[in-house]
Design an enzyme around this catalytic site. Structure first.
Site, PDB file in Angstrom:
ATOM      1  N   SER A  74     -23.676  22.036  15.371  1.00  0.00           N
ATOM      2  CA  SER A  74     -23.965  21.834  16.802  1.00  0.00           C
ATOM      3  C   SER A  74     -24.451  23.145  17.416  1.00  0.00           C
ATOM      4  O   SER A  74     -24.263  24.220  16.828  1.00  0.00           O
ATOM      5  CB  SER A  74     -22.672  21.405  17.481  1.00  0.00           C
ATOM      6  N   TYR A 101     -14.280  20.797  20.690  1.00  0.00           N
ATOM      7  CA  TYR A 101     -15.521  20.516  19.958  1.00  0.00           C
ATOM      8  C   TYR A 101     -16.137  21.820  19.443  1.00  0.00           C
ATOM      9  O   TYR A 101     -16.551  21.918  18.286  1.00  0.00           O
ATOM     10  CB  TYR A 101     -16.477  19.782  20.907  1.00  0.00           C
TER      11      TYR A 101
HETATM   12  P1  NAP Z   1     -22.363   9.107  18.007  1.00  0.00           P
HETATM   13  O1  NAP Z   1     -23.543   8.405  18.611  1.00  0.00           O
HETATM   14  O2  NAP Z   1     -21.087   9.145  18.784  1.00  0.00           O
HETATM   15  O3  NAP Z   1     -22.076   8.635  16.492  1.00  0.00           O
HETATM   16  C1  NAP Z   1     -20.996   9.168  15.745  1.00  0.00           C
HETATM   17  C2  NAP Z   1     -20.522   8.141  14.764  1.00  0.00           C
HETATM   18  O4  NAP Z   1     -19.356   8.603  14.055  1.00  0.00           O
HETATM   19  C3  NAP Z   1     -20.113   6.831  15.451  1.00  0.00           C
HETATM   20  O5  NAP Z   1     -20.610   5.739  14.707  1.00  0.00           O
HETATM   21  C4  NAP Z   1     -18.603   6.917  15.413  1.00  0.00           C
HETATM   22  O6  NAP Z   1     -17.954   5.682  15.531  1.00  0.00           O
HETATM   23  C5  NAP Z   1     -18.388   7.553  14.056  1.00  0.00           C
HETATM   24  N1  NAP Z   1     -17.031   8.051  13.913  1.00  0.00           N
HETATM   25  C6  NAP Z   1     -16.267   8.688  14.838  1.00  0.00           C
HETATM   26  N2  NAP Z   1     -15.052   8.936  14.338  1.00  0.00           N
HETATM   27  C7  NAP Z   1     -15.031   8.453  13.085  1.00  0.00           C
HETATM   28  C8  NAP Z   1     -14.045   8.406  12.062  1.00  0.00           C
HETATM   29  N3  NAP Z   1     -12.810   8.911  12.228  1.00  0.00           N
HETATM   30  N4  NAP Z   1     -14.365   7.837  10.871  1.00  0.00           N
HETATM   31  C9  NAP Z   1     -15.596   7.308  10.683  1.00  0.00           C
HETATM   32  N5  NAP Z   1     -16.563   7.315  11.605  1.00  0.00           N
HETATM   33  C10 NAP Z   1     -16.294   7.887  12.799  1.00  0.00           C
HETATM   34  O7  NAP Z   1     -22.780  10.591  17.767  1.00  0.00           O
HETATM   35  P2  NAP Z   1     -24.198  11.255  17.419  1.00  0.00           P
HETATM   36  O8  NAP Z   1     -24.707  11.846  18.670  1.00  0.00           O
HETATM   37  O9  NAP Z   1     -25.051  10.383  16.577  1.00  0.00           O
HETATM   38  O10 NAP Z   1     -23.623  12.452  16.561  1.00  0.00           O
HETATM   39  C11 NAP Z   1     -23.493  12.463  15.154  1.00  0.00           C
HETATM   40  C12 NAP Z   1     -23.032  13.854  14.748  1.00  0.00           C
HETATM   41  O11 NAP Z   1     -23.934  14.817  15.277  1.00  0.00           O
HETATM   42  C13 NAP Z   1     -21.649  14.236  15.311  1.00  0.00           C
HETATM   43  O12 NAP Z   1     -20.980  15.022  14.367  1.00  0.00           O
HETATM   44  C14 NAP Z   1     -22.003  15.059  16.536  1.00  0.00           C
HETATM   45  O13 NAP Z   1     -20.985  15.952  16.900  1.00  0.00           O
HETATM   46  C15 NAP Z   1     -23.229  15.774  16.044  1.00  0.00           C
HETATM   47  N6  NAP Z   1     -24.112  16.290  17.079  1.00  0.00           N
HETATM   48  C16 NAP Z   1     -24.633  15.489  18.045  1.00  0.00           C
HETATM   49  C17 NAP Z   1     -25.513  16.036  18.970  1.00  0.00           C
HETATM   50  C18 NAP Z   1     -26.136  15.250  20.081  1.00  0.00           C
HETATM   51  O14 NAP Z   1     -26.729  15.868  20.975  1.00  0.00           O
HETATM   52  N7  NAP Z   1     -26.057  13.933  20.087  1.00  0.00           N
HETATM   53  C19 NAP Z   1     -25.849  17.368  18.881  1.00  0.00           C
HETATM   54  C20 NAP Z   1     -25.273  18.151  17.895  1.00  0.00           C
HETATM   55  C21 NAP Z   1     -24.414  17.609  16.985  1.00  0.00           C
HETATM   56  P3  NAP Z   1     -17.481   5.196  17.031  1.00  0.00           P
HETATM   57  O15 NAP Z   1     -18.673   4.617  17.688  1.00  0.00           O
HETATM   58  O16 NAP Z   1     -16.390   4.215  16.794  1.00  0.00           O
HETATM   59  O17 NAP Z   1     -16.954   6.414  17.738  1.00  0.00           O
HETATM   60  C1  GCO Z   2     -21.969  18.769  25.239  1.00  0.00           C
HETATM   61  C2  GCO Z   2     -22.736  18.028  24.200  1.00  0.00           C
HETATM   62  C3  GCO Z   2     -22.995  18.892  22.982  1.00  0.00           C
HETATM   63  C4  GCO Z   2     -23.945  18.187  22.036  1.00  0.00           C
HETATM   64  C5  GCO Z   2     -24.348  18.921  20.815  1.00  0.00           C
HETATM   65  C6  GCO Z   2     -25.118  20.152  21.077  1.00  0.00           C
HETATM   66  O1  GCO Z   2     -21.152  18.147  25.913  1.00  0.00           O
HETATM   67  O2  GCO Z   2     -22.254  19.957  25.446  1.00  0.00           O
HETATM   68  O3  GCO Z   2     -22.181  16.821  23.862  1.00  0.00           O
HETATM   69  O4  GCO Z   2     -21.858  19.416  22.451  1.00  0.00           O
HETATM   70  O5  GCO Z   2     -23.476  16.941  21.690  1.00  0.00           O
HETATM   71  O6  GCO Z   2     -23.304  19.104  19.903  1.00  0.00           O
HETATM   72  O7  GCO Z   2     -25.624  20.663  19.894  1.00  0.00           O
END
Ligand code: NAP
Ligand code: GCO
Length: 264
Positions: free
Chosen positions: A144, A157
């Site tokens: 992240s 986080y």
């Molecule tokens: P998301 O839309 O919330 O998808 C995350 C998935 O993980 C959901 O399907 C969730 O299920 C599942 N999950 C949560 N807890 C779990 C568990 N204990 N066992 C199995 N599955 C589980 O998130 P996303 O934005 O696609 O993010 C995916 C990854 O990228 C995460 O690690 C997030 O921190 C990271 N990330 C996201 C962003 C961003 O801007 N979106 C940026 C940087 C990093 P539920 O729907 O039931 O919760």
């Molecule tokens: C927040 C966001 C972030 C992003 C992502 C950034 O509240 O600042 O959710 O943490 O999801 O991880 O890279």
């Protein structure tokens, strides 16, 4: 010739019913890999299976909570039986709780650490022995901006994603000699359900202040899409990256390079 093909490889992407995980698994399938994914609830797995089918991808979906070591061991054994040993693991499943630190309960902090840091340890631990046996493998941890930066309300986080960066480097250090490459992808701000609350329109129809802040903070002047992460993930999953180890590839439209816009 540079080889980005994933033909014949088995990829496990955790939490990949939708969002970033789904986009990465889709790209892996297009590059030739067989896809396994999990989610915590059957409804989510079914939703994911329908979405993969719509894209013409024959993915295998499993119910598994990645924080539970026994369930993860069973998951890896089932995948091995159904598709073969896991060659590519993406630790994607993650949660966030946006709560000011002094108002956050210790239990809430622990839940975030459990899913975002302890689970990648548990799932990696479950696949590394067969990767060693099979002559190598690829582990990609979804880190992240918060692996590098802090901000209000995301203490747990940021602690987890900072820890995940170091877990990445440690897996690379400990298992690099077995031809295992463990790298991270550090997405910038990506439009998914996880960040939907930060993009909600205001009652007067204007943009959420955080939405405008992120667009101004990103040299690309936009949010990322899950598809923006596909090329980097295929690179890190393929033999094109065989000498890249312990690296965090930030895919952030330039956020980390930018000092920020001066006030008008
Ligand atoms: P998301 O839309 O919330 O998808 C995350 C998935 O993980 C959901 O399907 C969730 O299920 C599942 N999950 C949560 N807890 C779990 C568990 N204990 N066992 C199995 N599955 C589980 O998130 P996303 O934005 O696609 O993010 C995916 C990854 O990228 C995460 O690690 C997030 O921190 C990271 N990330 C996201 C962003 C961003 O801007 N979106 C940026 C940087 C990093 P539920 O729907 O039931 O919760
Ligand atoms: C927040 C966001 C972030 C992003 C992502 C950034 O509240 O600042 O959710 O943490 O999801 O991880 O890279």
């Amino acid at each position: 010739m540079v080889n980005f093909s994933l033909e014949g490889k088995v990829a496990l992407v955790t939490g990949a019913s939708y969002g970033i995980g789904f986009a990465l698994a889709t790209a892996f399938a297009e590059a030739g890999a067989k896809i396994a994914f999990n989610d915590i609830r059957q409804e989510l797995v079914d939703k994911g299976l329908a979405s993969y089918k719509e894209k013409g991808i024959d993915a295998k979906g499993y119910v598994c909570d990645v924080t539970k070591e026994e369930q993860v061991q069973e998951l890896v054994a089932k995948i091995e039986k159904d598709l073969g040993p896991v060659n590519i693991l993406v630790n994607n499943a993650g949660i966030i709780k946006r709560i000011p630190m002094t108002e956050m309960k210790a239990e809430e902090f622990r839940q975030v650490i459990d899913v975002d840091l302890n689970a990648p340890f548990i799932v990696s631990k479950a696949v590394i022995p067969s990767m060693i046996k099979n002559g190598g493998g690829k582990i990609i941890n979804i880190c992240s901006m918060m692996s590098e930066l802090g901000r209000e309300t995301v203490s747990a986080y940021a602690a987890a994603k900072g820890g995940l960066k170091m877990l990445t480097r440690n897996i690379a250090s400990e298992y690099g000699k077995y031809n295992i490459q463990c790298n991270g992808i550090g997405p910038g701000y990506i439009a998914t359900p996880q960040t939907a609350p930060l993009r909600e329109r205001q009652p007067d129809g204007s943009r959420h202040p955080f939405d405008s802040f992120i667009v101004a903070k990103t040299p690309a002047e936009r949010w990322g899409n899950p598809e923006d992460l596909q090329g980097p993930a295929v690179f890190l999953a393929s033999s094109a990256s065989d000498f890249v180890n312990g690296h965090i590839l930030y895919v952030d439209g330039g956020i980390l390079a930018y000092i920020g816009r001066q006030p008008e």
